[in-house]
Design a protein around this motif. Structure first.
Motif, mmCIF file in Angstrom:
data_model
loop_
_atom_site.group_PDB
_atom_site.id
_atom_site.type_symbol
_atom_site.label_atom_id
_atom_site.label_comp_id
_atom_site.label_asym_id
_atom_site.label_seq_id
_atom_site.Cartn_x
_atom_site.Cartn_y
_atom_site.Cartn_z
ATOM 1 N N PRO A 223 -8.853 -15.309 -5.904
ATOM 2 C CA PRO A 223 -8.887 -16.355 -6.939
ATOM 3 C C PRO A 223 -7.720 -16.286 -7.928
ATOM 4 N N SER A 224 -6.972 -15.181 -7.967
ATOM 5 C CA SER A 224 -5.941 -15.013 -9.000
ATOM 6 C C SER A 224 -4.704 -15.867 -8.747
ATOM 7 N N HIS A 225 -4.415 -16.200 -7.503
ATOM 8 C CA HIS A 225 -3.212 -16.964 -7.196
ATOM 9 C C HIS A 225 -3.531 -18.063 -6.175
ATOM 10 N N THR A 226 -2.671 -19.050 -6.202
ATOM 11 C CA THR A 226 -2.780 -20.133 -5.213
ATOM 12 C C THR A 226 -2.044 -19.716 -3.946
ATOM 13 N N LEU A 227 -2.665 -19.966 -2.803
ATOM 14 C CA LEU A 227 -2.069 -19.639 -1.510
ATOM 15 C C LEU A 227 -1.230 -20.823 -1.019
ATOM 16 N N ILE A 228 -0.097 -20.492 -0.420
ATOM 17 C CA ILE A 228 0.837 -21.502 0.057
ATOM 18 C C ILE A 228 0.800 -21.524 1.577
ATOM 19 N N LEU A 229 0.806 -22.731 2.144
ATOM 20 C CA LEU A 229 0.829 -22.878 3.595
ATOM 21 C C LEU A 229 2.201 -22.449 4.120
ATOM 22 N N LYS A 230 2.194 -21.453 5.029
ATOM 23 C CA LYS A 230 3.455 -20.937 5.573
ATOM 24 C C LYS A 230 3.276 -20.671 7.063
ATOM 25 N N ARG A 231 4.403 -20.398 7.701
ATOM 26 C CA ARG A 231 4.376 -20.056 9.114
ATOM 27 C C ARG A 231 4.498 -18.549 9.257
ATOM 28 N N THR A 232 3.712 -17.979 10.181
ATOM 29 C CA THR A 232 3.764 -16.539 10.426
ATOM 30 C C THR A 232 3.966 -16.280 11.912
ATOM 31 N N THR A 233 4.692 -15.221 12.200
ATOM 32 C CA THR A 233 4.942 -14.865 13.595
ATOM 33 C C THR A 233 4.578 -13.425 13.891
ATOM 34 N N ASN A 234 4.076 -12.697 12.854
ATOM 35 C CA ASN A 234 3.757 -11.284 13.099
ATOM 36 C C ASN A 234 2.305 -11.129 13.535
ATOM 37 N N ASP A 235 1.882 -9.894 13.793
ATOM 38 C CA ASP A 235 0.536 -9.619 14.270
ATOM 39 C C ASP A 235 -0.307 -8.894 13.240
ATOM 40 N N LYS A 236 -0.011 -9.132 11.957
ATOM 41 C CA LYS A 236 -0.798 -8.504 10.901
ATOM 42 C C LYS A 236 -2.195 -9.127 10.851
ATOM 43 N N LYS A 237 -3.136 -8.399 10.243
ATOM 44 C CA LYS A 237 -4.512 -8.877 10.176
ATOM 45 C C LYS A 237 -4.709 -9.854 9.029
ATOM 46 N N CYS A 238 -5.617 -10.778 9.247
ATOM 47 C CA CYS A 238 -6.036 -11.703 8.190
ATOM 48 C C CYS A 238 -6.826 -10.907 7.160
ATOM 49 N N CYS A 239 -6.519 -11.145 5.890
ATOM 50 C CA CYS A 239 -7.193 -10.401 4.821
ATOM 51 C C CYS A 239 -8.629 -10.869 4.589
ATOM 52 N N ALA A 240 -9.029 -11.939 5.232
ATOM 53 C CA ALA A 240 -10.393 -12.437 5.059
ATOM 54 C C ALA A 240 -11.313 -11.971 6.183
ATOM 55 N N CYS A 241 -10.867 -12.187 7.444
ATOM 56 C CA CYS A 241 -11.738 -11.848 8.575
ATOM 57 C C CYS A 241 -11.366 -10.531 9.225
ATOM 58 N N LEU A 242 -10.238 -9.938 8.789
ATOM 59 C CA LEU A 242 -9.784 -8.644 9.295
ATOM 60 C C LEU A 242 -9.429 -8.674 10.778
ATOM 61 N N LYS A 243 -9.148 -9.855 11.286
ATOM 62 C CA LYS A 243 -8.715 -9.978 12.671
ATOM 63 C C LYS A 243 -7.223 -10.310 12.692
ATOM 64 N N TYR A 244 -6.595 -9.996 13.793
ATOM 65 C CA TYR A 244 -5.164 -10.204 13.886
ATOM 66 C C TYR A 244 -4.830 -11.691 13.909
ATOM 67 N N HIS A 245 -3.722 -12.010 13.197
ATOM 68 C CA HIS A 245 -3.204 -13.365 13.273
ATOM 69 C C HIS A 245 -2.705 -13.638 14.689
ATOM 70 N N ARG A 246 -2.865 -14.843 15.108
ATOM 71 C CA ARG A 246 -2.120 -15.267 16.281
ATOM 72 C C ARG A 246 -0.907 -16.040 15.757
ATOM 73 N N ASP A 247 0.138 -16.178 16.537
ATOM 74 C CA ASP A 247 1.308 -16.907 16.073
ATOM 75 C C ASP A 247 0.921 -18.303 15.634
ATOM 76 N N GLY A 248 1.336 -18.677 14.478
ATOM 77 C CA GLY A 248 1.004 -20.005 13.985
ATOM 78 C C GLY A 248 1.213 -20.109 12.512
ATOM 79 N N ILE A 249 0.222 -20.647 11.819
ATOM 80 C CA ILE A 249 0.354 -20.886 10.390
ATOM 81 C C ILE A 249 -0.711 -20.105 9.652
ATOM 82 N N CYS A 250 -0.451 -19.895 8.355
ATOM 83 C CA CYS A 250 -1.410 -19.187 7.518
ATOM 84 C C CYS A 250 -1.226 -19.640 6.086
ATOM 85 N N TYR A 251 -2.152 -19.253 5.241
ATOM 86 C CA TYR A 251 -2.019 -19.440 3.792
ATOM 87 C C TYR A 251 -1.662 -18.077 3.197
ATOM 88 N N HIS A 252 -0.588 -18.046 2.351
ATOM 89 C CA HIS A 252 -0.015 -16.763 1.936
ATOM 90 C C HIS A 252 0.277 -16.759 0.448
#
Length: 704
Positions: free
Chosen positions: A105-134
Motif C-alpha cells: 500500500p505504500s507505493h503505486t505499482l507501475i506496469l512494466k515488462r519483465t524477462t527474468n525468472d524472479k518470484k512474484c511477491c504476492a503468490c511466491l511463484k516464478y514470473h513467466r516472461d511477460g508483464i508485471c506491476y513493479h
C-alpha cells in the motif's frame, strides 16, 4: 511476504513498457457471450436451441495470460479479422498502467515488462516472461495474474444481476441459494448480496437440456429457469412428482408446461425410478387372477361402475300387473321395460335430452331400462335395469359396519341430503341408519373396494378404498383436484405410493366427453397438455384453468374444460359453476333437476328445481346471488328462489345446516426459508465452473 527479502536484494530485470507494445496488430471487437441472456427472459422460442448450447460451451485461450476464456467471463475481446484467433479477457485488455495493491500500500505499482525468472511477491511463484506491476523504490513486483486475481476468480451468470466471486467454503455443508439444498465443495458468493451463495454444480448446469431415458423423455429441449415466480400455476416435477418451490432452479418446457428438478433430470439412474416419491414402481403390484371383479377407471360410460357392483338378487319389485308391467314400491305407477324401442330417445346431451336414472342420478345411455308407464309423459321416473335390483338392506357395510342400512327415497324429488361418503348433495335413492344419522347415496354404497386408474402407474397399481374415519395419514391431497381429503370422506389410496384420489374424482369423471360444437371427443387429461403454451381457459365457464389439476382437452382444437364444468357443457348450462367450485367434479352431479311442484308461500306459479346460473340474478326472498346454488325457478315469470327458503326443503335428512354445501378451499401453504448458513471465507486457488453436458440420454433407450 518478507520471506523473499533475499531475492529482493537483487534488482529485478524490468524495463519501461510502452502501452502500444501490448496492442494487437488488428482491431479488437468486444463480445458479450451472454447477450442473448441479458435480463434473462426465459422464453423457449426466443433463441435457437443450438445457438444457446454453442454459446454456453464456448471456450478459448487468452493470448496475454494463457488462461481459459469461457462463457462465465461473459465479455472478451477477439480479433475482428475472421482469419485471426487472437483473444483476450476483457480485464487483460483493459489493465491500467498503474495499480494500487493491498499487499504493497505504500507505493503505486507501475506496469512494466519483465524477462527474468524472479518470484512474484504476492503468490511466491516464478514470473513467466511477460508483464508485471513493479515498484522501483522497493523492488516489489507482482505478476499480472495476481493483479487481476479478483477478475480471474469472478464469474457472470444470468441467474444473478451481480458478479459472483469464487471461494472455498469451510469443510461442511452449506446451503445453495439456487437449489435450496446443502452441498460440500466449491461456492460462489455475491459481494453485493451477502446471502446469495451458489454451489458450482448449480452454476454449471446447461441452459438447454435434452432428456431421453427409458422412463422419462421429452421431445423438446428443456430450458433452465431460475425461479417459478412468473408461473401461473402450482407445478410438480414430472419425474419425482414433488411440488416445485417458487424460488429454486427448474428445467422447463413452456410449450408443454413440462417441469423437472435439475437433480431429477441430470442424475437419472435405473434405481431412482423405484424409489421416487409419488410414483413408485411402474410394475404391477397385483395379479389379475386374484381380482376378477376389479374396476378399471376411468370408464367411458358413467353408469358402468354401479352396473358391475349390483348383481342379481332381491329387488324392490312387488310384482307385475295384468299388462306385465313391474310394480315398484318406490313409485306409484307401473314401470315398463324398454329394450328394443327405436322411438325412445336415450340420454343425449348434444340433442339436449337429459335422461337420468331416479335412483343413481346417472345417464341412461343404453337399453334395457325401465320407465313410468304413464302415456302422457308427465312422469319422468326412469330406472336402470340394475337399479331395480338395489337391495332393501345392507349389512356390515364398510364405512358403517355397526348397523344395517336401509334403502329410502324422497318421493317428491325436491328434497335431498348430503352423502356422508363423498360429501355431495343428492336427491336420488339412499341408504340410511337413523340411529347414527348416517346417510349415503347408492353410488357410494356400492363403491368398489379396489380399483385401478390409468392416471397412476398406467393402471399397474391397485388403489384400495379407505373408508371415512379409518385414515392414519394427517394430510392427504387428491391428485386430481388438489383439494385436501377430509377425514370424514372415503377415498382411494395406492399402497405402494403416495397417491390419493377422493371418491368423487375417481368415480365421477369419465374418460371422454363430447361437445356439441366440437366434432372431436375431449379426453380426460392428467397433466398439462403438449404444445399448449401460456394460459388455459375453460370453454364452458370462460374462467382460468389450472392444468395441474385434471381437466378435459381436445388436442386437435386446443380446447380445454374444467372437469367440474364438463356436466354443464353437456347440459348446456353455462354459468352454473362458480370459479371457486371448479374443483374436481360438478357439485350437483348427483342432483336430478326438473321436478316441478307448487309452493304457494313463495310464488303463485309452480316452481322447477334447477341449478342457479349467473343469468338467474338475485333471490326474490333474500336478495343474494343464485349462481351455483340449487334454486326453485318460475319460467313464465323469470324469477327464482334459493332451494332452502321453502320450509319443506329447508333441511336435508337430519340437520338443517346441511343445505349449505361448500367445498373446502385449497389454500396454498408457503414455506418460510430457514436462516442462512453462517460462513467463513478462506483463500483458494482459482476455480471456474465447467458447463456440464447438455444431453441426458439413457444408454439402454435403444433397447426399448
Amino acid at each position: 511476504m518478507y520471506n523473499v527479502m533475499t531475492e529482493k536484494n537483487t534488482e529485478m530485470d524490468v524495463k519501461e513498457l510502452n502501452p502500444k507494445e501490448l496492442q494487437h496488430e488488428h482491431p479488437l471487437t468486444l463480445v458479450d457471450l451472454q447477450l442473448m441472456h441479458r435480463d434473462y427472459i426465459e422464453d423457449d422460442d426466443e433463441y435457437d436451441d443450438n445457438d444457446l448450447i454453442t454459446t454456453q460451451n464456448f471456450e478459448c485461450i487468452c493470448n496475454r495470460c494463457d488462461r481459459r476464456i469461457d462463457w462465465y467471463h461473459r465479455y472478451y475481446y477477439k480479433c475482428s479479422m475472421s482469419s485471426c484467433t487472437y483473444s483476450l479477457h476483457k480485464f487483460c485488455e483493459e489493465i491500467p498502467p498503474t495499480l494500487k495493491f493491498q499487499g504493497h500500500p505504500s507505493h503505486t505499482l507501475i506496469l512494466k515488462r519483465t524477462t527474468n525468472d524472479k518470484k512474484c511477491c504476492a503468490c511466491l511463484k516464478y514470473h513467466r516472461d511477460g508483464i508485471c506491476y513493479h515498484c522501483s523504490t522497493c523492488n516489489y513486483g507482482i505478476d499480472q495474474l495476481c493483479a487481476t486475481f479478483v477478475e480471474q476468480n469472478t464469474i457472470h451468470h444470468p441467474s444473478h444481476s451481480h458478479p459472483l466471486f469464487s471461494f472455498s467454503a469451510k469443510p461442511g455443508l452449506n446451503e445453495c441459494f439456487l437449489c435450496g439444498k446443502k452441498h460440500e465443495g466449491h461456492f460462489y458468493q455475491c459481494t453485493t448480496c451477502f446471502n446469495f451463495l451458489v454451489n458450482s454444480d448449480c452454476l454449471s448446469l446447461p441452459i438447454k437440456l435434452s432428456l431421453h431415458t427409458q422412463q422419462f423423455s421429452h421431445r423438446h429441449l428443456l430450458t433452465l429457469s431460475y425461479s417459478l415466480l412468473d408461473q401461473l400455476y402450482d407445478c410438480e416435477c414430472r419425474i419425482c412428482g414433488v411440488k416445485l418451490e417458487d424460488e429454486h432452479l427448474i428445467y422447463k418446457c413452456s410449450k408443454c408446461m413440462y417441469y423437472v428438478h435439475p437433480d431429477c433430470a441430470t442424475q437419472i439412474k435405473p434405481f431412482m425410478f423405484v424409489l421416487l416419491p409419488g410414483l413408485g414402481k411402474n410394475e404391477k403390484n397385483f395379479k389379475d387372477v386374484n381380482h376378477p371383479n376389479l374396476v378399471h377407471l376411468p370408464v367411458d360410460d358413467e353408469t358402468h361402475i354401479l352396473s358391475h357392483q349390483i348383481f342379481e338378487g332381491k329387488t324392490r319389485v312387488k310384482g307385475r300387473n295384468e299388462k306385465g308391467h313391474l310394480i315398484h314400491s318406490f313409485h306409484e305407477h307401473p314401470l315398463v321395460l324398454i329394450s328394443n324401442d327405436t322411438t325412445t330417445s336415450l340420454h343425449d346431451p348434444m340433442k339436449r335430452i337429459k335422461l337420468l336414472c331416479n335412483a343413481c342420478i346417472k345417464p341412461i345411455t343404453k337399453m334395457p331400462f325401465y320407465k313410468c308407464s304413464k302415456r302422457d309423459g308427465s312422469c319422468k321416473f326412469v330406472l336402470h335395469d340394475w337399479c331395480i335390483r338395489l337391495p332393501k338392506q345392507l349389512r356390515n357395510h364398510g364405512p358403517h359396519p355397526q348397523h344395517s342400512l336401509r334403502l329410502y327415497i324422497f318421493f317428491d324429488n325436491l328434497s335431498g341430503y348430503k352423502c356422508e361418503a363423498c360429501g355431495l348433495p343428492c336427491n336420488g335413492f339412499f341408504y340410511v341408519c337413523f340411529e347414527c344419522e348416517y346417510v349415503i347415496d347408492v353410488n357410494c354404497a356400492f363403491m368398489p373396494k379396489e380399483i385401478t386408474h390409468e392416471a397412476h402407474a398406467n393402471s399397474n397399481h391397485l388403489l384400495a378404498r379407505v373408508d371415512s374415519g379409518s385414515s392414519s395419514h394427517s394430510k392427504m391431497e387428491c391428485r386430481a383436484c388438489r383439494v385436501s381429503i377430509a377425514e370424514s370422506e372415503s377415498y382411494f389410496r395406492c399402497t405402494s405410493c403416495d397417491f390419493y384420489l377422493d371418491c368423487r374424482c375417481a368415480l365421477h369423471l369419465p374418460k371422454t366427453i363430447r361437445h356439441k360444437y366440437d366434432k372431436h371427443p375431449l379426453q380426460l387429461s392428467y397433466s398439462p397438455v403438449e404444445d399448449h403454451k401460456s394460459r388455459y381457459f375453460c370453454e364452458v365457464c370462460e374462467e382460468e384453468l389450472d392444468p395441474g389439476k385434471w381437466f378435459y382437452h381436445c388436442a386437435e382444437c386446443a380446447q380445454s374444460i374444467h372437469s367440474a364444468c364438463a356436466p354443464l357443457m353437456l347440459q348446456s348450462e353455462q354459468g352454473a359453476n362458480s370459479l371457486y367450485d371448479s374443483e374436481g367434479v360438478y357439485k350437483y352431479i348427483n342432483i336430478k333437476f326438473g321436478a316441478i311442484d307448487e309452493f304457494p308461500r313463495l310464488h303463485r306459479h309452480p316452481l322447477s328445481l334447477a341449478p342457479g346460473t349467473e343469468n338467474d340474478g338475485l333471490c326474490q326472498e333474500c336478495g343474494s346471488k343464485l349462481q351455483s346454488h340449487i334454486i326453485l325457478k318460475c319460467l313464465p315469470c323469470n324469477v327464482a328462489f334459493h332451494w332452502y327458503h321453502e320450509h319443506t326443503l329447508a333441511s336435508f335428512l337430519f340437520n338443517p345446516s346441511r343445505h349449505i354445501y361448500m367445498y373446502e378451499e385449497n389454500k396454498r401453504m408457503i414455506k418460510q426459508r430457514g436462516p442462512q448458513t453462517s460462513l467463513e471465507f478462506y483463500p483458494s486457488e482459482m476455480m471456474r465452473p465447467v458447463t456440464r453436458h447438455w444431453e441426458v440420454v439413457d444408454d439402454d433407450i435403444t433397447k426399448v
